[in-house]
Design a protein around this motif. Structure first.
Motif, short mmCIF file in Angstrom:
data_model
loop_
_atom_site.label_atom_id
_atom_site.label_comp_id
_atom_site.label_asym_id
_atom_site.label_seq_id
_atom_site.Cartn_x
_atom_site.Cartn_y
_atom_site.Cartn_z
N TYR A 197 0.67 -1.09 0.01
CA TYR A 197 0.02 0.07 -0.20
C TYR A 197 0.79 1.29 -0.01
O TYR A 197 1.10 1.90 1.11
CB TYR A 197 -1.01 -0.12 1.18
N TYR A 198 1.25 1.58 -1.10
CA TYR A 198 1.91 3.06 -1.39
C TYR A 198 1.14 3.65 -2.54
O TYR A 198 0.78 2.83 -3.53
CB TYR A 198 3.37 2.58 -2.00
N GLY A 199 1.32 4.90 -2.72
CA GLY A 199 0.95 5.47 -4.27
C GLY A 199 -0.33 5.34 -4.40
O GLY A 199 -1.27 5.63 -3.68
N THR A 249 11.74 -6.93 4.78
CA THR A 249 13.14 -6.24 4.59
C THR A 249 13.10 -5.46 3.51
O THR A 249 13.51 -5.80 2.35
CB THR A 249 14.36 -7.31 4.65
N CYS A 250 12.28 -4.24 3.70
CA CYS A 250 11.87 -3.38 2.37
C CYS A 250 13.15 -3.21 1.60
O CYS A 250 14.20 -2.88 2.12
CB CYS A 250 11.20 -2.13 2.72
N VAL A 251 12.86 -3.36 0.20
CA VAL A 251 14.05 -3.34 -0.76
C VAL A 251 15.49 -3.78 -0.33
O VAL A 251 16.52 -3.43 -0.89
CB VAL A 251 14.33 -1.85 -1.12
N GLY A 253 16.82 -3.64 2.48
CA GLY A 253 17.31 -2.67 3.38
C GLY A 253 17.50 -1.27 2.66
O GLY A 253 18.24 -1.43 1.47
N TRP A 254 17.55 -0.30 3.28
CA TRP A 254 17.65 1.18 2.88
C TRP A 254 19.01 1.25 2.28
O TRP A 254 20.13 1.17 3.20
CB TRP A 254 17.35 2.06 3.72
N GLY A 255 19.27 1.60 1.12
CA GLY A 255 20.78 1.87 0.62
C GLY A 255 21.68 0.72 0.68
O GLY A 255 22.95 0.86 0.89
N PRO A 269 16.34 5.91 -2.95
CA PRO A 269 16.50 4.27 -2.16
C PRO A 269 15.48 3.24 -2.47
O PRO A 269 15.75 2.21 -2.27
CB PRO A 269 16.91 4.83 -0.81
N CYS A 270 14.05 3.78 -2.73
CA CYS A 270 13.06 2.76 -2.90
C CYS A 270 11.97 3.65 -3.86
O CYS A 270 12.09 4.81 -3.96
CB CYS A 270 12.54 2.53 -1.53
N HIS A 271 10.90 2.97 -4.33
CA HIS A 271 10.19 3.62 -5.40
C HIS A 271 9.06 4.48 -4.62
O HIS A 271 8.72 5.68 -5.25
CB HIS A 271 9.30 2.41 -5.93
N ALA A 272 9.07 4.56 -3.24
CA ALA A 272 8.08 5.47 -2.44
C ALA A 272 8.67 6.78 -1.80
O ALA A 272 8.20 7.53 -1.24
CB ALA A 272 7.26 4.62 -1.61
N GLY A 324 11.92 -2.76 8.89
CA GLY A 324 10.85 -2.98 8.14
C GLY A 324 11.03 -1.83 6.93
O GLY A 324 12.27 -1.40 6.55
N CYS A 325 10.02 -1.46 6.61
CA CYS A 325 9.82 -0.11 5.62
C CYS A 325 9.78 1.08 6.13
O CYS A 325 8.69 1.44 6.96
CB CYS A 325 8.56 -0.52 4.81
N ARG A 326 10.63 2.04 5.91
CA ARG A 326 10.58 3.53 6.25
C ARG A 326 9.34 4.20 5.74
O ARG A 326 8.67 5.23 6.39
CB ARG A 326 11.81 4.20 5.57
FE1 FES Z 1 9.84 0.46 1.63
FE2 FES Z 1 10.25 2.81 0.81
S1 FES Z 1 9.09 1.61 0.16
S2 FES Z 1 11.43 1.89 2.43
#
Ligand code: FES
Ligand code: SF4
Length: 375
Positions: A197-199, A249-251, A253-255, A269-272, A324-326
């Motif tokens: 659930y983004y965008g 572990t979204c994408v 992990g960030w970066g 770093p991610c699509h959202a 998780g997801c930022r």
């Molecule tokens: Fe998960 Fe941005 S979509 S960190």
């Protein structure tokens, strides 16, 4: 050259921050489809801001030098770029494994041959439903019949083929038929993903959120199908966040594993990520890919563990899911540094459970992805 050989040839160049493995190249936000769960940002990039063939080619070579192995050409619809074959060839020249994620609209036999000759190695084709009318409703376009014809075209070429299916409350009751249809297209791989659930998907969450009974049944059907297809078709599933015990572990992990470049060259770093306040996103138009990966403030903001608060900072799972997801943490708690509320240890997890169990709104109108509010 085989993928594992490429990997061996690309020992990371870094001392401190290993390079990414994947580059997601959103080559355009234009799209003939208007999917109700599209993950593109609400503010999309206009055609006249898109990177040129030469700019993308430079990006692919720089990404390869940094350690990237996989190039995912996506959008929007990548086939709307008339120079797509040149982009594929540039990716191959840079020694990247080139995948295209597509709706299939605009793919003819001649175009397929052109892309194959340019070096395309993998196609991911989306499938919205087993019933044509419903599939077209979710896509916001008459696309379903064309996709079915296209599968034969893809199979005629020596290109790896994945069918992507996004599932939600409005199609989960037909999951058996959807899996059977996907199987009949004879891919090597099927990926069934519950909506994230983004965008645009967040705008349609009231209609898309599955019921607990649907989620449970889908897990059973998927594991039965995995057993049945074993050795023939690889079936992968993405679990629904709102029903999870721990977050994804979204994408990766960030970066950590992935860099996304949007159509106008912004590195994310991610699509959202553009929804997060206080972050500035630098562009490949003014920086090298290596600089963006190592030095951009956006990529460094949520790297590692230093930014974490309790409960993540003291949690034994922090190396596993990195909190998780930022973006989900920000969307649902107002603070991107909080634990993703998909985590049962988050004090805001109850809110997700409430949302998942709320009365479905079948009567609500779909909000279709549309490229009007662009920058
Ligand atoms: Fe998960 Fe941005 S979509 S960190
Ligand atoms: Fe992951 Fe944080 Fe939950 Fe621990 S508290 S499982 S690190 S999200």
């Amino acid at each position: 050259m085989k993928l594992d050989e490429r990997q061996q040839n690309k020992e990371s160049t870094t001392e401190l921050i290993p390079g990414p493995l994947s580059l997601v190249a959103e080559v355009t936000h234009r799209c003939p489809l208007h999917c109700v769960y599209c993950s593109n940002p609400l503010q999309m990039k206009s055609a006249d801001s898109e990177l040129s063939t030469e700019e993308w080619s430079r990006v692919f070579h720089e990404a390869s030098a940094l350690g990237v192995i996989h190039l995912h050409l996506t959008g929007g619809e990548p086939l709307l770029r008339p120079d797509l074959a040149k982009l594929v060839a540039a990716g191959r020249e840079a020694n990247l494994y080139v995948n295209m994620i597509t709706s299939g609209l605009g793919l003819t036999a001649a175009r397929m041959q052109e892309l194959k000759d340019a070096g395309l190695e993998h196609i991911q084709l989306s499938l919205q439903d087993a019933e044509e009318e419903r599939a077209n409703e979710f896509a916001g376009a008459r696309a379903h019949a064309h996709k079915l014809k296209l599968a034969a075209l893809i199979r005629q070429q020596d290109i790896a083929f994945t069918v992507n299916v996004v599932v939600h409350r409005e199609n989960l009751d037909r999951l058996e038929a959807i899996l059977a249809l996907a199987e009949s297209l004879e891919p090597q791989r099927i990926e069934v993903a519950h909506v994230q659930y983004y965008g645009w998907a967040l705008k349609n969450r009231g209609k898309l959120m599955p019921t607990p009974a649907q989620v449970e049944r889908s897990l059973t059907l998927i594991s039965q199908a995995q057993a049945r297809l074993s050795g023939r078709i690889q079936l992968q599933a993405v679990f629904p966040d709102y029903y999870a015990r721990y977050p994804k572990t979204c994408v990766g992990g960030w970066g950590r594993l992935m860099m996304l470049i949007d159509p106008a060259g912004q590195a994310l770093p991610c699509h959202a990520a553009t929804i997060l306040p206080g972050l500035e996103f630098d562009s490949v138009r003014s920086h090298s890919v290596e600089w963006l990966w190592r030095h951009s403030t956006a990529f460094n903001r949520y790297r590692g563990h230093g930014w974490m608060k309790e409960p993540c900072s003291d949690c034994e799972r922090k190396e596993i899911d990195l909190g998780g997801c930022r973006c989900q943490a920000f969307q649902l708690t107002g603070d991107a540094a909080n634990a993703d509320p998909a985590c049962s240890l988050s004090d805001q997890h109850g809110r997700l459970v409430e949302i998942a169990q709320a009365t479905p709104s079948h009567e609500a109108q779909w909000v279709y992805r549309i490229l009007t509010n662009h920058s």
